[in-house]
Design a protein around this motif. Sequence first.
Motif, PDB file in Angstrom:
ATOM      1  N   ASP A 261       0.841  -1.196   0.000  1.00 17.38           N
ATOM      2  CA  ASP A 261       0.000   0.000   0.000  1.00 17.38           C
ATOM      3  C   ASP A 261       0.881   1.253   0.000  1.00 17.38           C
ATOM      4  O   ASP A 261       1.338   1.710   1.043  1.00 17.38           O
ATOM      5  CB  ASP A 261      -0.918  -0.012   1.240  1.00 17.38           C
ATOM      6  CG  ASP A 261      -1.832   1.210   1.266  1.00 17.38           C
ATOM      7  OD1 ASP A 261      -1.905   1.928   0.251  1.00 17.38           O
ATOM      8  OD2 ASP A 261      -2.479   1.425   2.315  1.00 17.38           O
ATOM      9  N   LYS A 268       1.671   7.995   0.258  1.00 22.13           N
ATOM     10  CA  LYS A 268       2.091   8.070   1.660  1.00 22.13           C
ATOM     11  C   LYS A 268       3.469   8.715   1.768  1.00 22.13           C
ATOM     12  O   LYS A 268       4.251   8.652   0.820  1.00 22.13           O
ATOM     13  CB  LYS A 268       2.189   6.656   2.250  1.00 22.13           C
ATOM     14  CG  LYS A 268       0.870   5.962   2.490  1.00 22.13           C
ATOM     15  CD  LYS A 268       1.106   4.567   3.055  1.00 22.13           C
ATOM     16  CE  LYS A 268      -0.208   3.831   3.289  1.00 22.13           C
ATOM     17  NZ  LYS A 268      -1.062   4.438   4.311  1.00 22.13           N
ATOM     18  N   ASN A 311      -1.602  -1.376  -4.202  1.00 21.54           N
ATOM     19  CA  ASN A 311      -2.127  -0.020  -4.371  1.00 21.54           C
ATOM     20  C   ASN A 311      -0.961   0.889  -4.726  1.00 21.54           C
ATOM     21  O   ASN A 311      -0.189   1.287  -3.866  1.00 21.54           O
ATOM     22  CB  ASN A 311      -2.797   0.440  -3.055  1.00 21.54           C
ATOM     23  CG  ASN A 311      -3.446   1.818  -3.191  1.00 21.54           C
ATOM     24  OD1 ASN A 311      -3.791   2.240  -4.300  1.00 21.54           O
ATOM     25  ND2 ASN A 311      -3.598   2.502  -2.072  1.00 21.54           N
ATOM     26  N   ASP A 338      -5.626   6.469  -0.752  1.00 22.68           N
ATOM     27  CA  ASP A 338      -5.006   5.682   0.322  1.00 22.68           C
ATOM     28  C   ASP A 338      -6.061   4.992   1.194  1.00 22.68           C
ATOM     29  O   ASP A 338      -5.733   4.161   2.036  1.00 22.68           O
ATOM     30  CB  ASP A 338      -4.111   6.602   1.168  1.00 22.68           C
ATOM     31  CG  ASP A 338      -3.118   5.822   2.016  1.00 22.68           C
ATOM     32  OD1 ASP A 338      -2.980   4.602   1.784  1.00 22.68           O
ATOM     33  OD2 ASP A 338      -2.488   6.440   2.894  1.00 22.68           O
ATOM     34  N   ALA A 339      -7.317   5.329   1.013  1.00 25.23           N
ATOM     35  CA  ALA A 339      -8.377   4.600   1.723  1.00 25.23           C
ATOM     36  C   ALA A 339      -8.859   3.485   0.806  1.00 25.23           C
ATOM     37  O   ALA A 339     -10.038   3.407   0.433  1.00 25.23           O
ATOM     38  CB  ALA A 339      -9.506   5.544   2.117  1.00 25.23           C
ATOM     39  N   GLU A 340      -7.910   2.624   0.418  1.00 26.93           N
ATOM     40  CA  GLU A 340      -8.168   1.587  -0.586  1.00 26.93           C
ATOM     41  C   GLU A 340      -8.723   0.307   0.031  1.00 26.93           C
ATOM     42  O   GLU A 340      -9.437  -0.446  -0.625  1.00 26.93           O
ATOM     43  CB  GLU A 340      -6.881   1.286  -1.364  1.00 26.93           C
ATOM     44  CG  GLU A 340      -5.936   0.253  -0.711  1.00 26.93           C
ATOM     45  CD  GLU A 340      -5.359   0.684   0.626  1.00 26.93           C
ATOM     46  OE1 GLU A 340      -5.375   1.901   0.914  1.00 26.93           O
ATOM     47  OE2 GLU A 340      -4.928  -0.190   1.410  1.00 26.93           O
TER      48      GLU A 340
HETATM   49 MN    MN Z   1      -4.000   2.906   2.331  1.00 28.92          MN
END
Ligand code: MN
Length: 489
Positions: A261, A268, A311, A338-340
């Motif tokens: 991620d 990030k 991701n 990022d809210a995957e």
């Molecule tokens: Mn994430």
Amino acid sequence: MKTTLFTENLTELRTEALIIGLYDDCDSSDVESYENISDGLISDIIKDKEFTGKYGQISIVRTKKAIKRIILLGLGKRNEFDLNKARELAGKAALFVKDKCVKEFSFLIFEDLMPGDAAYAIVEGTKLALYQFIDFKTQDLEDFKQIEQFTLVANGNNFIDIDKAIKKALVVSDAIYYVRGLQNKPSNIVTPTYLANEAIKLARRFQIKCTIFEKKDLVKMGMGGILAVNKGSQHPLKFIVLDYNGGKETICFVGKGITFDSGGISIKPAADMDEMKFDMSGAATVFGIIQLAAILKLPYRIIGLIPATENLPGGNAYKPGDIIKHYNGKTSEIINTDAEGRLVLADALAYTKNYNPKVVIDFATLTGACVVSLGDVYTGLFTNSNELANKLSEAGEKSGELVWRLPLHDKYKDYIKSNVADLKNAGPRDAGANTAAVFLKEFVQCKNWAHLDIAGTAWTKNGKDPIRPVGGTGVGVRLALEFLENWKK
Ligand code: MN
Ligand code: BES
Ligand code: ZN
């Protein structure tokens, strides 16, 4: 490490080290029966108050006899001692012994607990603590020499119970080693395809059913969440379904399988990004549960569902502002790529309705907010069922894998209302773990659903807890087993 049971007299035991647990404020009368194996050396250090039995204290006595080292282990107060402490202390003592560079050691079973339970806790604690991940070490391998032989010492009577407990603890530890191994391997090895191949291997080994859905299948089924998250990745996605058919009642376990991620376009920060190889921990846990269910022949139909993808950002990556449609027809507006996790879980959770399950439990390293609330002590629990809340909390206390219930109030839905779609995939910073859970709830039909946010408990950086060495912890396997053994009893 070979594990055996020794039931003869202590005077017959030959070992490099024997661990003996003693309660707080012990005195020399407590060790009278060990005088002959130690030439009175134990009572000396107890008389001198060098060893008192305080919780976690360890003293070593070297002898010139068949038991070369006696390791006194402080159990703390007798009335506070329990199986969780037994497991942890066993781990601590095992690590102490390993440091002494011996190849084998023995453990005298704790008194005051049911012998089977005590044996289980000691073997489990020892195994969990001695885990090492050295698949990629090529130098200084002598630093990682593993203990080869472990002997549990118990006096005669209950040895059938004890033997059974040892065998079960070994099977459970194996499953946890398996999960940790998957977690610890990096994302250039553990790709979605790797996970799919693991599932196929599991299925062959235990004769269970396994289906791997590919991108084209997900397009047909309308799983827009998994598809969107996968767009920036060069590795093909896999939606893995394992079907262990051990009984009538169906329980679904869903595991977040983000093999790396990066955050995607909402990338990030670089610091600690390497840890995002652990974002497939939920998936690994589900593999471990399926393996255990098959070996222990648990009397349920257990479906493991794993949406697996990376991701990553890239020319074709999904973007903030995009709107996607999930398996159940609901739409999400992407606010933050990022809210995957919730996006891939949404499809997998919605898919569980095809099995008409009694219980659905998902494991996911879902939110940093959960780590802020509970740290590495408790896994976050969100559920629509008080019964499930109670059963999972009890299973947490018993297994030592603690869970703490957090609220799933409908008011949190306001936080993720979208102007253009049914839902937004991210709200404000406030209550970040709750809004993620409320998002998931929109995709669940089952009356007994629990979401376990393992973001804080899936791996550790410090290794300060003896039974959780640095890296993947395998969290959830012991919890799920305890839960399954007590659900509908
Ligand atoms: Mn994430
Ligand atoms: N995998 C992360 C959650 C995570 C972060 C787990 C750190 C363990 C340690 C998840 O996909 C994520 O990035 N969540 C975001 C959600 C936010 C953008 C709404 C988070 O928690 O910051
Ligand atoms: Zn994630």
